[in-house]
Scaffold this motif. Structure first.
Motif, PDB file in Angstrom:
ATOM      1  N   ILE A 195       0.845  -1.199   0.000  1.00 33.45           N
ATOM      2  CA  ILE A 195       0.000   0.000   0.000  1.00 33.45           C
ATOM      3  C   ILE A 195       0.880   1.248   0.000  1.00 33.45           C
ATOM      4  O   ILE A 195       0.624   2.199  -0.746  1.00 33.45           O
ATOM      5  CB  ILE A 195      -0.955   0.002   1.214  1.00 33.45           C
ATOM      6  N   ALA A 196       1.929   1.250   0.804  1.00 30.83           N
ATOM      7  CA  ALA A 196       2.837   2.397   0.863  1.00 30.83           C
ATOM      8  C   ALA A 196       3.475   2.653  -0.502  1.00 30.83           C
ATOM      9  O   ALA A 196       3.639   3.807  -0.920  1.00 30.83           O
ATOM     10  CB  ALA A 196       3.914   2.170   1.914  1.00 30.83           C
ATOM     11  N   LYS A 197       3.819   1.576  -1.209  1.00 31.70           N
ATOM     12  CA  LYS A 197       4.419   1.707  -2.538  1.00 31.70           C
ATOM     13  C   LYS A 197       3.427   2.317  -3.525  1.00 31.70           C
ATOM     14  O   LYS A 197       3.797   3.164  -4.341  1.00 31.70           O
ATOM     15  CB  LYS A 197       4.898   0.337  -3.018  1.00 31.70           C
ATOM     16  N   LEU A 198       2.158   1.910  -3.438  1.00 35.30           N
ATOM     17  CA  LEU A 198       1.136   2.478  -4.320  1.00 35.30           C
ATOM     18  C   LEU A 198       0.924   3.963  -4.041  1.00 35.30           C
ATOM     19  O   LEU A 198       0.771   4.762  -4.972  1.00 35.30           O
ATOM     20  CB  LEU A 198      -0.184   1.723  -4.163  1.00 35.30           C
ATOM     21  N   ILE A 199       0.938   4.346  -2.777  1.00 31.03           N
ATOM     22  CA  ILE A 199       0.784   5.763  -2.423  1.00 31.03           C
ATOM     23  C   ILE A 199       1.983   6.564  -2.930  1.00 31.03           C
ATOM     24  O   ILE A 199       1.826   7.647  -3.501  1.00 31.03           O
ATOM     25  CB  ILE A 199       0.618   5.929  -0.894  1.00 31.03           C
ATOM     26  N   LYS A 200       3.181   6.017  -2.750  1.00 30.24           N
ATOM     27  CA  LYS A 200       4.398   6.696  -3.208  1.00 30.24           C
ATOM     28  C   LYS A 200       4.388   6.858  -4.727  1.00 30.24           C
ATOM     29  O   LYS A 200       4.752   7.909  -5.259  1.00 30.24           O
ATOM     30  CB  LYS A 200       5.635   5.913  -2.768  1.00 30.24           C
ATOM     31  N   LYS A 201       3.959   5.822  -5.438  1.00 30.78           N
ATOM     32  CA  LYS A 201       3.902   5.874  -6.899  1.00 30.78           C
ATOM     33  C   LYS A 201       2.913   6.942  -7.367  1.00 30.78           C
ATOM     34  O   LYS A 201       3.193   7.694  -8.300  1.00 30.78           O
ATOM     35  CB  LYS A 201       3.493   4.501  -7.436  1.00 30.78           C
ATOM     36  N   ALA A 202       1.762   7.028  -6.692  1.00 35.06           N
ATOM     37  CA  ALA A 202       0.768   8.048  -7.044  1.00 35.06           C
ATOM     38  C   ALA A 202       1.309   9.443  -6.759  1.00 35.06           C
ATOM     39  O   ALA A 202       1.049  10.389  -7.524  1.00 35.06           O
ATOM     40  CB  ALA A 202      -0.530   7.797  -6.273  1.00 35.06           C
TER      41      ALA A 202
END
Length: 95
Positions: free
Chosen positions: A70-77
């Protein structure tokens, strides 16, 4: 993937993700694949409609493997929007 921004739809996807990642003792989460699909859908919403839900899920989900995802998805966004991670999270959460 074409993003969607209908608030009602995003809220339903969030509820499905919460149920999918619900942990059953001795078994694990109910439906990890469904939960992961919901995470991707929330990350791909138009604007920042789904980001507050991702931030909330990051706090609610109990699985160790899912939190970094989830943290990776937020960072990517955040990178896609051109903001730093902290600015992005702060802007995405409604007052």
């Amino acid at each position: 993937m074409v993003g969607f921004s209908d608030k009602k739809c995003v809220e339903m996807v969030n509820r499905v993700a919460e149920k999918a990642f619900y942990k059953i003792r001795g078994h694990g989460s109910i439906a990890t694949a469904v939960g992961n699909a919901c995470l991707y859908m929330l990350a791909e919403t138009k604007g920042m409609v789904g980001i507050p839900f991702l931030v909330g899920l990051e706090q609610k989900v109990l699985q160790r493997q899912t939190k970094p995802h989830i943290a990776k998805l937020i960072k990517k966004a955040a990178e896609k929007s051109g903001l730093t991670l902290s600015e992005f999270v702060e802007e995405s959460i409604p007052d």
